[in-house]
Design a protein around this motif. Structure first.
Motif, PDB file in Angstrom:
ATOM      1  N   TYR A  59      27.495-113.712-100.713  1.00 55.13           N
ATOM      2  CA  TYR A  59      28.301-114.264 -99.617  1.00 55.13           C
ATOM      3  C   TYR A  59      29.694-113.634 -99.603  1.00 55.13           C
ATOM      4  CZ  TYR A  59      24.661-117.757 -98.976  1.00 55.13           C
ATOM      5  OH  TYR A  59      23.460-118.373 -98.727  1.00 55.13           O
ATOM      6  N   GLY A  60      30.287-113.473-100.799  1.00 53.90           N
ATOM      7  CA  GLY A  60      31.591-112.829-100.873  1.00 53.90           C
ATOM      8  C   GLY A  60      31.519-111.372-100.470  1.00 53.90           C
ATOM      9  N   LEU A  61      30.437-110.696-100.873  1.00 53.45           N
ATOM     10  CA  LEU A  61      30.259-109.289-100.534  1.00 53.45           C
ATOM     11  C   LEU A  61      30.178-109.092 -99.024  1.00 53.45           C
ATOM     12  CD1 LEU A  61      29.748-106.374-101.514  1.00 53.45           C
ATOM     13  CD2 LEU A  61      27.300-106.927-101.570  1.00 53.45           C
ATOM     14  N   VAL A  62      29.400-109.928 -98.367  1.00 52.63           N
ATOM     15  CA  VAL A  62      29.251-109.828 -96.908  1.00 52.63           C
ATOM     16  C   VAL A  62      30.556-110.184 -96.210  1.00 52.63           C
ATOM     17  CG1 VAL A  62      28.077-110.793 -94.897  1.00 52.63           C
ATOM     18  CG2 VAL A  62      26.763-110.219 -96.941  1.00 52.63           C
ATOM     19  N   TRP A  63      31.226-111.226 -96.686  1.00 52.58           N
ATOM     20  CA  TRP A  63      32.463-111.668 -96.042  1.00 52.58           C
ATOM     21  C   TRP A  63      33.527-110.576 -96.106  1.00 52.58           C
ATOM     22  CZ3 TRP A  63      35.077-114.315 -92.713  1.00 52.58           C
ATOM     23  CH2 TRP A  63      36.455-114.483 -92.855  1.00 52.58           C
ATOM     24  N   TRP A  64      33.758-110.014 -97.281  1.00 48.99           N
ATOM     25  CA  TRP A  64      34.811-109.019 -97.407  1.00 48.99           C
ATOM     26  C   TRP A  64      34.419-107.700 -96.756  1.00 48.99           C
ATOM     27  CZ3 TRP A  64      39.509-110.390 -98.047  1.00 48.99           C
ATOM     28  CH2 TRP A  64      39.801-111.562 -98.739  1.00 48.99           C
ATOM     29  N   SER A  65      33.125-107.416 -96.657  1.00 46.08           N
ATOM     30  CA  SER A  65      32.677-106.255 -95.875  1.00 46.08           C
ATOM     31  C   SER A  65      33.038-106.446 -94.411  1.00 46.08           C
ATOM     32  CB  SER A  65      31.163-106.074 -96.014  1.00 46.08           C
ATOM     33  OG  SER A  65      30.779-105.880 -97.346  1.00 46.08           O
ATOM     34  N   PHE A  66      32.807-107.654 -93.926  1.00 43.46           N
ATOM     35  CA  PHE A  66      33.137-107.982 -92.532  1.00 43.46           C
ATOM     36  C   PHE A  66      34.640-107.875 -92.293  1.00 43.46           C
ATOM     37  CE2 PHE A  66      34.553-111.293 -89.537  1.00 43.46           C
ATOM     38  CZ  PHE A  66      33.939-110.834 -88.381  1.00 43.46           C
ATOM     39  N   VAL A  67      35.432-108.403 -93.223  1.00 44.62           N
ATOM     40  CA  VAL A  67      36.893-108.349 -93.087  1.00 44.62           C
ATOM     41  C   VAL A  67      37.371-106.901 -93.020  1.00 44.62           C
ATOM     42  CG1 VAL A  67      39.088-108.822 -94.256  1.00 44.62           C
ATOM     43  CG2 VAL A  67      37.308-110.583 -94.168  1.00 44.62           C
ATOM     44  N   LEU A 337      46.304-103.575 -98.313  1.00 42.28           N
ATOM     45  CA  LEU A 337      45.667-104.847 -98.632  1.00 42.28           C
ATOM     46  C   LEU A 337      44.513-104.601 -99.596  1.00 42.28           C
ATOM     47  CD1 LEU A 337      45.458-106.418 -95.041  1.00 42.28           C
ATOM     48  CD2 LEU A 337      47.143-106.932 -96.815  1.00 42.28           C
ATOM     49  N   ASP A 338      44.557-105.253-100.736  1.00 39.11           N
ATOM     50  CA  ASP A 338      43.452-105.158-101.686  1.00 39.11           C
ATOM     51  C   ASP A 338      42.373-106.160-101.304  1.00 39.11           C
ATOM     52  OD1 ASP A 338      44.609-103.181-103.309  1.00 39.11           O
ATOM     53  OD2 ASP A 338      45.842-104.681-104.343  1.00 39.11           O
ATOM     54  N   LEU A 339      41.176-105.643-101.063  1.00 40.15           N
ATOM     55  CA  LEU A 339      40.064-106.502-100.663  1.00 40.15           C
ATOM     56  C   LEU A 339      39.185-106.768-101.880  1.00 40.15           C
ATOM     57  CD1 LEU A 339      39.168-104.720 -97.296  1.00 40.15           C
ATOM     58  CD2 LEU A 339      40.768-106.600 -97.680  1.00 40.15           C
ATOM     59  N   PRO A 340      39.160-107.999-102.356  1.00 37.96           N
ATOM     60  CA  PRO A 340      38.364-108.307-103.552  1.00 37.96           C
ATOM     61  C   PRO A 340      36.868-108.184-103.284  1.00 37.96           C
ATOM     62  CG  PRO A 340      39.217-110.317-102.551  1.00 37.96           C
ATOM     63  CD  PRO A 340      39.844-109.182-101.809  1.00 37.96           C
ATOM     64  N   VAL A 341      36.102-108.242-104.345  1.00 35.53           N
ATOM     65  CA  VAL A 341      34.649-108.162-104.327  1.00 35.53           C
ATOM     66  C   VAL A 341      34.163-106.747-104.004  1.00 35.53           C
ATOM     67  CG1 VAL A 341      32.468-109.065-103.412  1.00 35.53           C
ATOM     68  CG2 VAL A 341      34.420-110.601-103.693  1.00 35.53           C
ATOM     69  N   ILE A 342      34.604-106.186-102.866  1.00 38.26           N
ATOM     70  CA  ILE A 342      34.153-104.841-102.522  1.00 38.26           C
ATOM     71  C   ILE A 342      35.035-103.773-103.176  1.00 38.26           C
ATOM     72  CG2 ILE A 342      33.128-105.576-100.347  1.00 38.26           C
ATOM     73  CD1 ILE A 342      35.556-104.465 -98.899  1.00 38.26           C
ATOM     74  N   ASN A 343      36.073-104.219-103.883  1.00 36.10           N
ATOM     75  CA  ASN A 343      36.958-103.305-104.619  1.00 36.10           C
ATOM     76  C   ASN A 343      37.500-102.189-103.734  1.00 36.10           C
ATOM     77  OD1 ASN A 343      36.441-104.717-107.063  1.00 36.10           O
ATOM     78  ND2 ASN A 343      34.521-103.575-107.301  1.00 36.10           N
ATOM     79  N   SER A 344      37.978-102.579-102.584  1.00 31.75           N
ATOM     80  CA  SER A 344      38.487-101.615-101.614  1.00 31.75           C
ATOM     81  C   SER A 344      39.938-101.938-101.284  1.00 31.75           C
ATOM     82  CB  SER A 344      37.637-101.651-100.342  1.00 31.75           C
ATOM     83  OG  SER A 344      38.179-100.822 -99.340  1.00 31.75           O
ATOM     84  N   THR A 345      40.689-100.909-100.946  1.00 35.29           N
ATOM     85  CA  THR A 345      42.077-101.088-100.511  1.00 35.29           C
ATOM     86  C   THR A 345      42.210-100.577 -99.086  1.00 35.29           C
ATOM     87  OG1 THR A 345      42.944-100.824-102.759  1.00 35.29           O
ATOM     88  CG2 THR A 345      44.486-100.524-100.939  1.00 35.29           C
TER      89      THR A 345
END
Length: 538
Positions: A59-67, A337-345
């Motif tokens: 759920y976190g992976l999908v949410w932060w991918s969407f963000v 912006l650091d996006l958690p879970v997907i480890n992306s900035t």
């Protein structure tokens, strides 16, 4: 099974737009919802989620991918689309578009030359400098202003905005491709760049011919001669730039060379268009016919073209062609912006993005054309309101691409294609790049997704040594890596994002499916030719 599930979003998007003739924003939104559901329930069950994300909650992976998708859609893609349309609307409001129309039609009576100049020459220049939809939006809008039909304007703008996208936005797609596979030396970047031009070489002639035939189906001889003349000059100049200068300049200098070639042809070789009859599809309304041969002073010309002139100046000064300014802009007022879970900035430069350059150039040009700042803001507000459906479309498409990427769906599609093609893989290598661009809307994003895949397959096929490709010596791995951007440029033609930009520029909201249906045959031809060049070049 993983592959079958992974392609559902792509198939669904086609079915909704082509089969049910559903509007682009509705199709994209429904496909986004289905993609999220597949990512939440099917991806984990089929072990599609990449191992590095396996321990995180789905759920976190999908949410932060969407963000991340939403952020990428707004900054900078939607901003650039908005400002590109805003720049055109300023010309309409100030009525200076009438001067531009008159100058274009006085430049030549031949509608084929006029269209080719706009979508291949001027459009290629815009792609080389800014990218991100400007090369579709602005030429298509000018064609509409000249009286050409919306469907025709959208289609030729999409066809024209292809080969240049590999080196768009000052070479970002190819330089990104090279970074992904570790080919970061100037020599390697030049090699990959020149390979991409070689693989695309036939299309430099074929695409201008198609554009000319769509404009005037009866002028076979003229269309063949002009497409050969323009295409050969374009490909030679782009190859020289790619081979010796790198990825930053081929689209810019090549497009300038094409513009010069078209002008020379128009002034030296072309006869008056009264001897040719444009097809009914392309024929502009009577309002676009030159009513007079009025000459404009230098001051009047500067006033009319000030919007695009200042856009060009700001883009060139702020881009990689002026390193000190570019470095300053990229290092100041940057939001990260650091996006958690997907480890992306996610990062966005407020003063370094092309959208700001479009806004500044358009606004300064509008002031020169006599509009008040208040009036310009009213024009901007109206532009925003009219692009509501485009906003939904772009956000939905970028978000679903992000979800598909992080949840392993795009990788599953690519792996499946590799598994079934075997030694014929080089022919299908551009198709993978095209799929990446179709889903993400970006040549750069496609290269990020699949560059390593192409390099890995080259290793599996034993393509790791030096070889000769159409008389040019280089790395077999780089040849296959370059195939990704070759296909990605073809996928750009039918990317729903590009089509959304075309519908916005041509005021054809809800007609995305019709445009897609018209463009698909040309895109398939493009990808097949690219595949043949890659395969026989090996």
């Amino acid at each position: 099974m993983s592959v079958l599930v992974a392609i559902i979003p792509i198939v669904l998007l086609f079915v909704l737009m082509l089969g049910f003739k559903m509007a682009g924003h509705k199709s994209a939104l429904i496909t986004l919802v289905v993609t999220i559901l597949l990512a939440l329930f099917a991806a984990p069950a089929l072990d599609m989620v990449p191992e590095k994300f396996a321990s995180t909650g789905i759920y976190g992976l999908v949410w932060w991918s969407f963000v991340e998708g939403v952020l990428k859609a707004v900054f900078p893609i939607l901003i650039i689309i908005l400002m590109a349309i805003y720049s055109y609307n300023i010309l309409v409001e100030s009525k200076e578009i009438e001067v531009i129309k008159a100058q274009f039609t006085s430049f030549t009576d031949d509608k084929g030359i006029l269209v080719l100049m706009l979508v291949w020459g001027f459009g290629g220049l815009l792609e080389g400098m800014a990218g991100f939809g400007t090369a579709v939006a602005i030429p298509a809008a000018i064609l509409i202003g000249l009286g050409f039909k919306p469907m025709f304007s959208a289609l030729v703008a999409l066809i024209g905005n292809t080969v240049a996208t590999g080196f768009g936005a000052v070479g970002v797609p190819v330089t990104t491709l090279c970074k992904e596979v570790g080919a970061v030396s100037p020599e390697q970047i030049c090699e990959v760049s020149s390979f991409a031009v070689l693989q695309l070489a036939p299309l430099f002639v074929i695409l201008p011919f198609i554009i000319l035939m769509l404009t005037d189906r009866k002028a076979w001889v003229k269309n063949i001669v002009l497409s050969l003349w323009t295409g050969i000059i374009s490909v030679v100049v782009q190859y020289i730039c790619a081979r010796y200068l790198g990825a930053e300049t081929p689209a810019i200098i090549g497009s300038i060379a094409a513009i010069v070639a078209i002008i020379i042809y128009a002034k030296v070789f072309a006869r008056k268009a009264s001897s040719s009859s444009p097809s009914s599809q392309a024929s502009p309304s009577s309002q676009s016919s030159p009513a007079s041969t009025k000459s404009y002073t230098l001051a009047e010309t500067f006033r009319a073209w000030s919007v695009y002139l200042f856009i060009l100046i700001f883009i060139l000064v702020s881009g990689a062609l002026c390193p000190p300014v570019n470095d300053f802009l990229k290092s100041h007022l940057v939001t990260k912006l650091d996006l958690p879970v997907i480890n992306s900035t996610f990062s966005f430069g407020w003063i370094s993005n092309a959208g700001l350059m479009l806004f500044l150039g358009a606004t300064i040009g509008g002031l020169i054309q006599g509009l008040s700042f208040k009036k310009l803001m009213v024009v901007l507000a109206k532009t925003v309101i009219n692009l509501q459906k485009t906003v939904i479309t772009i956000i939905s498409l970028i978000s679903l691409a992000s979800v598909m990427n992080y949840c392993g769906m795009i990788a599953a599609i690519a792996a499946g294609l590799v598994a079934v093609t075997g030694s014929f893989y080089p022919f299908f290598a551009p198709l993978i790049g095209a799929i990446g661009t179709f889903v993400t809307g970006s040549d750069t994003s496609s290269n990020i997704l699949f560059a390593k895949l192409q390099a890995n397959v080259a290793g599996q096929l034993g393509m790791t040594s030096q070889s000769t490709f159409f008389g040019v010596e280089g790395s077999q791995t780089n040849w296959l890596v370059a195939a990704n951007t070759t296909g990605a440029t073809g996928g750009k033609m039918i990317s729903p994002q590009s089509i959304a930009i075309a519908t916005a520029a041509c005021d054809m909201q809800g007609k995305d499916g019709e445009i897609l249906r018209s463009a698909i045959p040309y895109a398939l031809m493009y990808i097949v030719i690219g595949g043949l060049m890659v395969y026989f070049g090996c």
